[in-house]
Enzyme design. Structure first.
Site, PDB file in Angstrom:
ATOM      1  N   HIS A  47       3.807  10.628  -4.613  1.00 25.06           N
ATOM      2  CA  HIS A  47       2.499   9.991  -4.452  1.00 25.06           C
ATOM      3  C   HIS A  47       2.667   8.488  -4.190  1.00 25.06           C
ATOM      4  O   HIS A  47       2.032   7.933  -3.281  1.00 25.06           O
ATOM      5  CB  HIS A  47       1.649  10.229  -5.717  1.00 25.06           C
ATOM      6  CG  HIS A  47       0.326   9.534  -5.685  1.00 25.06           C
ATOM      7  ND1 HIS A  47      -0.862  10.197  -5.530  1.00 25.06           N
ATOM      8  CD2 HIS A  47       0.002   8.208  -5.769  1.00 25.06           C
ATOM      9  CE1 HIS A  47      -1.854   9.324  -5.523  1.00 25.06           C
ATOM     10  NE2 HIS A  47      -1.354   8.106  -5.671  1.00 25.06           N
ATOM     11  N   GLU A  48       3.514   7.838  -4.983  1.00 23.14           N
ATOM     12  CA  GLU A  48       3.649   6.376  -4.855  1.00 23.14           C
ATOM     13  C   GLU A  48       4.321   5.988  -3.548  1.00 23.14           C
ATOM     14  O   GLU A  48       3.889   5.038  -2.887  1.00 23.14           O
ATOM     15  CB  GLU A  48       4.422   5.802  -6.051  1.00 23.14           C
ATOM     16  CG  GLU A  48       3.733   5.990  -7.399  1.00 23.14           C
ATOM     17  CD  GLU A  48       2.276   5.555  -7.421  1.00 23.14           C
ATOM     18  OE1 GLU A  48       1.889   4.647  -6.669  1.00 23.14           O
ATOM     19  OE2 GLU A  48       1.496   6.156  -8.178  1.00 23.14           O
ATOM     20  N   LEU A  70      -5.588   5.379  -8.297  1.00 18.17           N
ATOM     21  CA  LEU A  70      -6.404   4.215  -8.658  1.00 18.17           C
ATOM     22  C   LEU A  70      -7.159   3.663  -7.443  1.00 18.17           C
ATOM     23  O   LEU A  70      -8.194   3.024  -7.607  1.00 18.17           O
ATOM     24  CB  LEU A  70      -5.527   3.109  -9.257  1.00 18.17           C
ATOM     25  CG  LEU A  70      -4.895   3.415 -10.619  1.00 18.17           C
ATOM     26  CD1 LEU A  70      -3.984   2.268 -11.040  1.00 18.17           C
ATOM     27  CD2 LEU A  70      -5.954   3.671 -11.686  1.00 18.17           C
ATOM     28  N   GLY A  80       1.713   5.082 -11.780  1.00 17.35           N
ATOM     29  CA  GLY A  80       2.516   4.285 -10.868  1.00 17.35           C
ATOM     30  C   GLY A  80       1.585   3.414 -10.060  1.00 17.35           C
ATOM     31  O   GLY A  80       0.350   3.568 -10.128  1.00 17.35           O
TER      32      GLY A  80
HETATM   33 ZN    ZN Z   1      -2.209   6.213  -5.570  1.00 10.65          ZN
END
Ligand code: ZN
Length: 191
Positions: free
Chosen positions: A144-145, A103, A49
């Site tokens: 998380h996103e 990321l 994501g």
């Molecule tokens: Zn993240």
């Protein structure tokens, strides 16, 4: 295809409370381009994501997709989902100790506790109301996103700092045990 630069931890944009969208903004070609770029960037880096603040656009938009992901091979598939102004509500107190990466935090992983069942309410990219219950490992990805929209990184949710690992050491020492636990969660919920 446009792959945008991903902000890494330390960039202030990752700590902001991202701005909600007026639904009319979804008619704006710039907003639609941003969503397309989020999808391209997520796919390019094999993310599960990506949230808009990660490409330095502080808006409440996230994209999620898992399709045989090489970065997270134990994650079940999630069809491409675009969430605008998402709100999450836990549907259980039960949590899963998830080993996660990001990321925007290159190289590191750590263990967070995430709810195993949540209700998701958002607009899709066309402004249509999207309501969905999400469970299992997929629920972890959504949490998380959406955290990114509130300036929260998984690092903040790691209760035991000794669980931090590099990806290399995760592969070496933890991956098999974690993949087995994740598989049990996925088999319980089918997601
Ligand atoms: Zn993240």
């Amino acid at each position: 295809m446009t792959v945008r630069v991903v902000a890494t931890v330390g960039h202030p944009v990752l700590r902001e409370w991202a701005q909600p969208l007026d639904p009319d903004e979804l008619h704006n070609p710039q907003t639609q381009s941003l969503i397309d770029d989020l999808i391209d960037t997520m796919r390019y880096y094999n993310g599960a994501g990506l949230a808009s603040p990660q490409v330095m656009a502080s808006k409440r938009i996230v994209v999620i997709e898992v399709k045989s992901n090489p970065r997270y091979p134990y994650k079940p598939d999630i069809p491409l989902t675009v969430l605008v102004n998402p709100e999450l509500e836990p549907l259980t107190d039960e949590t899963f100790a998830n080993n996660e990466g990001c990321l925007s935090v290159p190289g590191f992983r750590g263990v967070t506790n995430r709810f195993v069942k949540i209700a998701v309410r958002a607009l899709d990219r066309h402004g249509k109301l999207l309501e969905r219950d999400v469970s299992g490992l997929s629920a972890v990805t959504f949490q998380h996103e959406v955290d990114h929209l509130n300036g929260t990184l998984f690092l903040d949710r790691v209760e035991d700092p000794t669980t931090f690992t590099t990806w290399e050491q995760f592969e070496r020492f933890e991956r098999d045990a974690f993949a087995a636990r994740a598989a049990r969660l996925v088999s319980r919920f089918g997601s």
